[in-house]
Design a protein around this motif. Structure first.
Motif, mmCIF file in Angstrom:
data_model
loop_
_atom_site.group_PDB
_atom_site.id
_atom_site.type_symbol
_atom_site.label_atom_id
_atom_site.label_comp_id
_atom_site.label_asym_id
_atom_site.label_seq_id
_atom_site.Cartn_x
_atom_site.Cartn_y
_atom_site.Cartn_z
ATOM 1 N N HIS A 65 -3.375 -1.720 -0.364
ATOM 2 C CA HIS A 65 -1.953 -1.478 -0.092
ATOM 3 C C HIS A 65 -1.268 -0.804 -1.273
ATOM 4 O O HIS A 65 -0.427 0.096 -1.086
ATOM 5 N N TYR A 66 -1.625 -1.227 -2.495
ATOM 6 C CA TYR A 66 -0.977 -0.689 -3.685
ATOM 7 C C TYR A 66 -1.805 0.379 -4.398
ATOM 8 O O TYR A 66 -1.382 0.905 -5.431
ATOM 9 N N ASP A 67 -2.997 0.652 -3.891
ATOM 10 C CA ASP A 67 -3.875 1.669 -4.467
ATOM 11 C C ASP A 67 -4.239 1.359 -5.918
ATOM 12 O O ASP A 67 -4.123 2.203 -6.813
ATOM 13 N N THR A 68 -4.691 0.138 -6.158
ATOM 14 C CA THR A 68 -5.152 -0.265 -7.485
ATOM 15 C C THR A 68 -6.196 -1.360 -7.347
ATOM 16 O O THR A 68 -6.158 -2.149 -6.400
ATOM 17 N N THR A 89 5.160 1.592 -6.653
ATOM 18 C CA THR A 89 3.863 1.914 -7.256
ATOM 19 C C THR A 89 3.444 3.356 -6.949
ATOM 20 O O THR A 89 2.831 4.021 -7.783
ATOM 21 N N GLU A 90 3.793 3.848 -5.774
ATOM 22 C CA GLU A 90 3.502 5.248 -5.440
ATOM 23 C C GLU A 90 4.265 6.187 -6.377
ATOM 24 O O GLU A 90 3.727 7.214 -6.826
ATOM 25 N N TYR A 120 5.218 5.535 -9.418
ATOM 26 C CA TYR A 120 4.582 5.468 -10.741
ATOM 27 C C TYR A 120 3.366 6.384 -10.805
ATOM 28 O O TYR A 120 3.218 7.197 -11.730
ATOM 29 N N LEU A 121 2.478 6.272 -9.820
ATOM 30 C CA LEU A 121 1.257 7.074 -9.821
ATOM 31 C C LEU A 121 1.561 8.562 -9.677
ATOM 32 O O LEU A 121 0.920 9.403 -10.318
ATOM 33 N N LYS A 122 2.543 8.895 -8.855
ATOM 34 C CA LYS A 122 2.874 10.299 -8.607
ATOM 35 C C LYS A 122 3.541 10.952 -9.810
ATOM 36 O O LYS A 122 3.274 12.127 -10.133
ATOM 37 N N SER A 179 5.242 -0.872 -2.439
ATOM 38 C CA SER A 179 4.393 0.311 -2.353
ATOM 39 C C SER A 179 5.152 1.576 -2.737
ATOM 40 O O SER A 179 4.578 2.495 -3.334
ATOM 41 N N GLU A 180 6.447 1.634 -2.445
ATOM 42 C CA GLU A 180 7.245 2.793 -2.845
ATOM 43 C C GLU A 180 7.323 2.883 -4.366
ATOM 44 O O GLU A 180 7.226 3.979 -4.945
#
Length: 331
Positions: A301-304, A201-202, A204-206, A198-199
């Motif tokens: 959990h991964y926001d996707t 992927t967060e 990446y999105l941020k 999750s850290e």
């Protein structure tokens, strides 16, 4: 929420069967995926490995694209260190022209095989490992027909109506930040490293740069799954896949899929036993009634909503049934 479900197909080979059976099974699975509503199919690259039948995901993707009409098809991934940026860009644009909006270029930094295979692929010369991000930049320049190292050099065919999708594969923070920096999609291999997922992927999105290759982020998460009528059966069916993961972690070329009974005998009382069951516990083990809820949890959990499913089974019918149960319960 309805998920965008994809299949990560490694063309698994069963012990005692020819590698061509794995390729035949991949074609059959692709037709099933098209018919039942899967969003994408992604093919992996492995060299000198008994476990997997495909060494050329771009060729398998081409074959499947020609046999299907709707589903997105791509590579997961092309092992960049083995090929020139120019050649990768050429056949990417070629497939992008023939199948606009359907081909996905998935790129990875892993070797795709052990030392001898990598040396053979690189004309018996040591590979420079520090230039993978630079090679990604070159591929993007050739695809977008921007000024690059060789002024005026164009990767044919030129002037595509739309650039093909690019996905950067990885399981660590570095890959996540690289994908964000260059404005390409990111496919996180949760089946390899779910501890800090999750850290990654967060980040990446941020940090995604909307001014680069594409304007919108595209996050995908790849998980290993086994579904059967009971949890006990689903767990037992996953033994062969878990054993292959174990061999990969130990830098041993994975063997073709063994039956669960043989794997059980191999690991019982061995020094590998604890690590084997740790790996097995990372695989998503569910029944048809519970798999949808579990994948929804992964999505949250991964926001996707983009989930890629890997399922290698000793019995092909168990692999097919896993995918059938997954898509049926995502309607």
């Amino acid at each position: 929420m309805k998920l965008k479900l994809g299949i990560l197909d490694q063309s698994p080979v069963t012990k005692g069967e020819p590698a061509t059976t794995g390729l035949t099974n991949s074609i059959r699975l692709a037709l099933l995926a098209e018919e039942t509503g899967f969003h994408s199919l992604m093919y992996s690259e492995h060299h000198g490995v008994e476990a997997y039948g495909s060494s050329s995901p771009e060729l398998l993707a081409t074959t499947v694209l020609s046999k299907t009409k709707r589903i997105n098809v791509g590579t997961a991934g092309i092992m960049m260190r083995n090929y020139s940026a120019y050649k990768i860009a050429e056949w990417t644009k070629f497939l992008g022209a023939l199948y606009p909006g359907r081909f996905i270029l998935g790129l990875g930094k892993a070797p795709g095989g052990l030392k001898d295979a990598v040396m053979a692929l690189n004309n018996h010369k040591p590979v420079i490992l520090s230039n993978m991000e630079t090679k990604l930049e070159e591929i993007i320049q050739y695809i977008k027909e921007e000024k690059g190292i060789y002024e005026g050099l164009i990767a044919q065919p030129s002037h595509l109506q739309a650039v093909p999708e690019i996905v950067w594969l990885g399981s660590g923070m570095t890959s996540a930040k690289e994908a964000a920096k260059h404005g390409v999609g990111y496919s996180f291999a949760a089946f390899m490293n779910s501890d800090s997922g999750s850290e990654n992927t967060e980040a990446y999105l941020k940090e995604f740069d909307h001014t680069q290759y594409t304007s919108a982020s595209s996050l995908q998460v790849a998980v290993a799954v086994s579904v059967a009528d009971t949890l006990k059966e689903a767990r037992y069916n996953a033994y062969g896949m878990a054993y292959q993961f174990l061999q990969s972690r130990q830098l041993i070329n994975p063997e073709a899929l063994h039956s669960s009974e043989i794997v059980e005998r191999k690991i019982a009382g061995s020094e590998m036993e604890d690590e084997f069951f740790t790996i097995l516990d990372r695989i998503i083990i569910e029944t048809p009634q519970s798999i949808s809820q579990r994948l929804q949890h992964v999505s949250e959990h991964y926001d996707t909503d983009d989930i890629l499913i890997l399922s290698n089974m000793h019995k092909e019918e168990n692999r097919i049934n896993t995918y059938k149960h997954i898509i049926k319960n995502n309607q």
